[in-house]
Design a protein around this motif. Structure first.
Motif, PDB file in Angstrom:
ATOM      1  N   ALA A  12      64.944  -9.285  27.337  1.00 11.83           N
ATOM      2  CA  ALA A  12      65.337  -9.434  25.935  1.00 11.83           C
ATOM      3  C   ALA A  12      64.325 -10.278  25.166  1.00 11.83           C
ATOM      4  CB  ALA A  12      66.729 -10.053  25.840  1.00 11.83           C
ATOM      5  N   VAL A  13      63.813 -11.330  25.792  1.00 11.83           N
ATOM      6  CA  VAL A  13      62.790 -12.159  25.150  1.00 11.83           C
ATOM      7  C   VAL A  13      61.506 -11.351  24.950  1.00 11.83           C
ATOM      8  CG1 VAL A  13      61.287 -14.176  25.505  1.00 11.83           C
ATOM      9  CG2 VAL A  13      63.738 -14.346  25.958  1.00 11.83           C
ATOM     10  N   TYR A  16      62.027  -9.099  22.035  1.00  9.19           N
ATOM     11  CA  TYR A  16      61.963  -9.895  20.806  1.00  9.19           C
ATOM     12  C   TYR A  16      60.511 -10.189  20.422  1.00  9.19           C
ATOM     13  CZ  TYR A  16      62.385 -13.764  17.567  1.00  9.19           C
ATOM     14  OH  TYR A  16      62.255 -14.571  16.468  1.00  9.19           O
ATOM     15  N   LEU A  17      59.700 -10.549  21.406  1.00  6.49           N
ATOM     16  CA  LEU A  17      58.295 -10.829  21.126  1.00  6.49           C
ATOM     17  C   LEU A  17      57.566  -9.579  20.639  1.00  6.49           C
ATOM     18  CD1 LEU A  17      56.120 -13.057  21.219  1.00  6.49           C
ATOM     19  CD2 LEU A  17      55.525 -12.204  23.475  1.00  6.49           C
ATOM     20  N   VAL A  19      58.869  -7.064  19.027  1.00  6.29           N
ATOM     21  CA  VAL A  19      59.320  -6.798  17.653  1.00  6.29           C
ATOM     22  C   VAL A  19      58.649  -7.769  16.687  1.00  6.29           C
ATOM     23  CG1 VAL A  19      61.330  -6.916  16.122  1.00  6.29           C
ATOM     24  CG2 VAL A  19      61.497  -5.716  18.300  1.00  6.29           C
ATOM     25  N   SER A  20      58.461  -9.021  17.123  1.00  6.02           N
ATOM     26  CA  SER A  20      57.828 -10.020  16.266  1.00  6.02           C
ATOM     27  C   SER A  20      56.342  -9.762  16.052  1.00  6.02           C
ATOM     28  CB  SER A  20      57.998 -11.412  16.881  1.00  6.02           C
ATOM     29  OG  SER A  20      59.352 -11.732  17.003  1.00  6.02           O
ATOM     30  N   ASP A  26      60.645  -1.932  15.259  1.00  7.80           N
ATOM     31  CA  ASP A  26      61.704  -2.689  14.611  1.00  7.80           C
ATOM     32  C   ASP A  26      63.019  -2.517  15.355  1.00  7.80           C
ATOM     33  OD1 ASP A  26      62.857  -4.308  12.612  1.00  7.80           O
ATOM     34  OD2 ASP A  26      63.585  -2.527  11.578  1.00  7.80           O
ATOM     35  N   ASN A  30      70.894  -9.006  15.685  1.00  3.45           N
ATOM     36  CA  ASN A  30      70.796 -10.376  16.173  1.00  3.45           C
ATOM     37  C   ASN A  30      70.469 -10.382  17.666  1.00  3.45           C
ATOM     38  OD1 ASN A  30      73.177  -9.426  17.204  1.00  3.45           O
ATOM     39  ND2 ASN A  30      74.477 -10.844  16.089  1.00  3.45           N
ATOM     40  N   TRP A  31      70.667 -11.513  18.322  1.00  2.73           N
ATOM     41  CA  TRP A  31      70.295 -11.636  19.733  1.00  2.73           C
ATOM     42  C   TRP A  31      71.120 -10.736  20.632  1.00  2.73           C
ATOM     43  CZ3 TRP A  31      73.968 -13.558  23.088  1.00  2.73           C
ATOM     44  CH2 TRP A  31      75.050 -14.210  22.511  1.00  2.73           C
ATOM     45  N   THR A  33      71.925  -7.696  19.918  1.00  2.00           N
ATOM     46  CA  THR A  33      71.229  -6.416  19.843  1.00  2.00           C
ATOM     47  C   THR A  33      70.050  -6.390  20.803  1.00  2.00           C
ATOM     48  OG1 THR A  33      71.853  -6.292  17.512  1.00  2.00           O
ATOM     49  CG2 THR A  33      70.161  -4.776  18.259  1.00  2.00           C
ATOM     50  N   TYR A  34      69.319  -7.497  20.875  1.00  2.00           N
ATOM     51  CA  TYR A  34      68.189  -7.576  21.794  1.00  2.00           C
ATOM     52  C   TYR A  34      68.652  -7.504  23.243  1.00  2.00           C
ATOM     53  CZ  TYR A  34      65.166  -8.693  17.899  1.00  2.00           C
ATOM     54  OH  TYR A  34      64.468  -8.623  16.738  1.00  2.00           O
TER      55      TYR A  34
END
Length: 123
Positions: A12-13, A16-17, A19-20, A26, A30-31, A33-34
């Motif tokens: 998940a992290v 997130y990275l 996507v960032s 995209d 929120n978290w 969803t990740y």
């Protein structure tokens, strides 16, 4: 059980990275969803990727393993399509952005797995 949860959080992290870092990849939400997308990606990696690797073994040998990048991108595309089918808002602009996102996810997951020691065997 602890290792499975830790791998799930690492995934998940990594998502997130990705996507960032990549503007054309995209994942709205929120978290939670990740975490859900990481679960879908983990299931795709467990069920579909071994089949793809077995079917494309000659290509992987011919390209000295570089075809694995394409397999990871296809797995990410399948996960995006499945997430969209479940009503999640996930999008990627092109196959090249998917390749880049899969590279970011793979490298981040590897680094975090090494740092946390999640892949070590318990003796």
């Amino acid at each position: 059980m602890r290792k499975a949860i830790l791998r799930w959080i690492i995934s998940a992290v990594a998502v997130y990275l990705a996507v960032s870092v990549i503007p054309t990849f995209d994942l709205g939400g929120n978290w939670i969803t990740y975490l859900l997308f990481a679960l879908i990606l983990g299931l795709v990696n467990a069920l579909i990727v071994p089949l793809l690797k077995a079917l494309t073994c000659p290509l992987m040998i011919l390209t000295l393993g570089l075809f694995t990048i394409i397999i990871n991108a296809v797995a990410l595309l399948v996960a995006v399509r499945l997430a969209n089918a479940f009503g999640m808002d996930v999008s990627t602009a092109s196959f090249w952005s998917t390749i880049l996102a899969s590279l970011v996810i793979s490298v981040t997951s590897f680094i975090l797995s090494v740092l946390t020691g999640v892949n070590k065997d318990d003796d």
